[in-house]
Scaffold this motif. Structure first.
Motif, short mmCIF file in Angstrom:
data_model
loop_
_atom_site.label_atom_id
_atom_site.label_comp_id
_atom_site.label_asym_id
_atom_site.label_seq_id
_atom_site.Cartn_x
_atom_site.Cartn_y
_atom_site.Cartn_z
N TRP A 81 0.81 -1.22 0.00
CA TRP A 81 0.00 0.00 0.00
C TRP A 81 0.85 1.27 0.00
CZ3 TRP A 81 -4.78 -0.62 -1.40
CH2 TRP A 81 -5.43 -1.82 -1.14
N SER A 86 1.30 -0.19 -6.72
CA SER A 86 0.09 -0.86 -6.24
C SER A 86 -1.15 -0.03 -6.56
CB SER A 86 0.17 -1.09 -4.73
OG SER A 86 1.23 -1.97 -4.43
N TRP A 87 -1.06 1.26 -6.34
CA TRP A 87 -2.19 2.14 -6.59
C TRP A 87 -2.47 2.28 -8.09
CZ3 TRP A 87 -5.35 3.04 -2.79
CH2 TRP A 87 -4.87 2.91 -1.49
#
Length: 145
Positions: A81, A86-87
Motif C-alpha cells: 500500500w 500498487s495504486w
C-alpha cells in the motif's frame, strides 16, 4: 502458507488471462456487428449470440474470479500500500472493470438496435484495455514508481 499463496496467484493469473482474452475480443465483435448490420443483416443474430455468450460465460466469471483471487492476495499481504505501483495497478483494474461494464451496456444497445457507435469507434475503444493492460504489467513487473 507458501503453497496456498502460489495456488491463489496462479488462479489470479489464469483468471486475468481469460478476462483479457474476452475483453480484447468482444469489442472486435462489436466492430463486425456495427459494420454488418446493414450489409449482411442475417449475420446479426449470430453475432448477438457470440457477444452474449462471451460476456456471460467467459468474461464476467473471469472478471469475478480475478477480483476474488486479487482481494484474497491483498488480504494475504501481497499488496504494498505504500508503493505507487500498487495504486496504479488498482486504478487500472478499476478502469478495466469499468470498461467491462461499458462492454456489457454496449452489447445491450447493439441487441436493441439503439447503439450509435461505428465500427471505427469500436476499433478505437478496443485500445482502452490494451493501454490498461500495458500499464498494469509495467507497474507490477517493472515497478518503476
Amino acid at each position: 502458507m507458501g503453497d496456498l499463496y502460489l495456488w491463489l496467484k496462479a488462479g489470479h493469473v489464469i483468471s486475468v488471462i481469460a478476462w483479457m482474452a474476452g475483453i480484447f475480443y468482444l469489442p472486435r465483435l462489436f466492430v463486425y456487428h456495427a459494420e454488418q448490420r446493414a450489409a449482411v443483416p442475417q449475420m446479426v443474430p449470430t453475432l448477438e449470440v457470440m457477444e452474449r455468450r462471451l460476456l456471460q460465460a467467459i468474461m464476467t466469471p473471469a472478471m469475478i474470479a480475478t477480483w476474488v483471487f486479487g482481494l484474497i492476495l491483498i488480504g494475504m499481504g501481497a499488496f504494498d500500500w505504500g508503493a505507487a505501483w500498487s495504486w496504479i495497478k488498482l486504478a487500472c483494474v478499476i478502469g478495466m472493470t469499468a470498461f467491462h461494464m461499458w462492454c456489457a451496456a454496449e452489447r445491450k444497445r447493439l441487441a436493441t438496435g439503439t447503439a450509435t457507435m461505428t465500427g471505427r469507434n469500436y476499433r478505437m475503444m478496443n485500445e482502452v484495455p490494451t493501454v490498461l493492460m500495458i500499464l498494469i504489467v509495467i507497474a507490477v513487473i517493472v515497478r518503476p514508481f
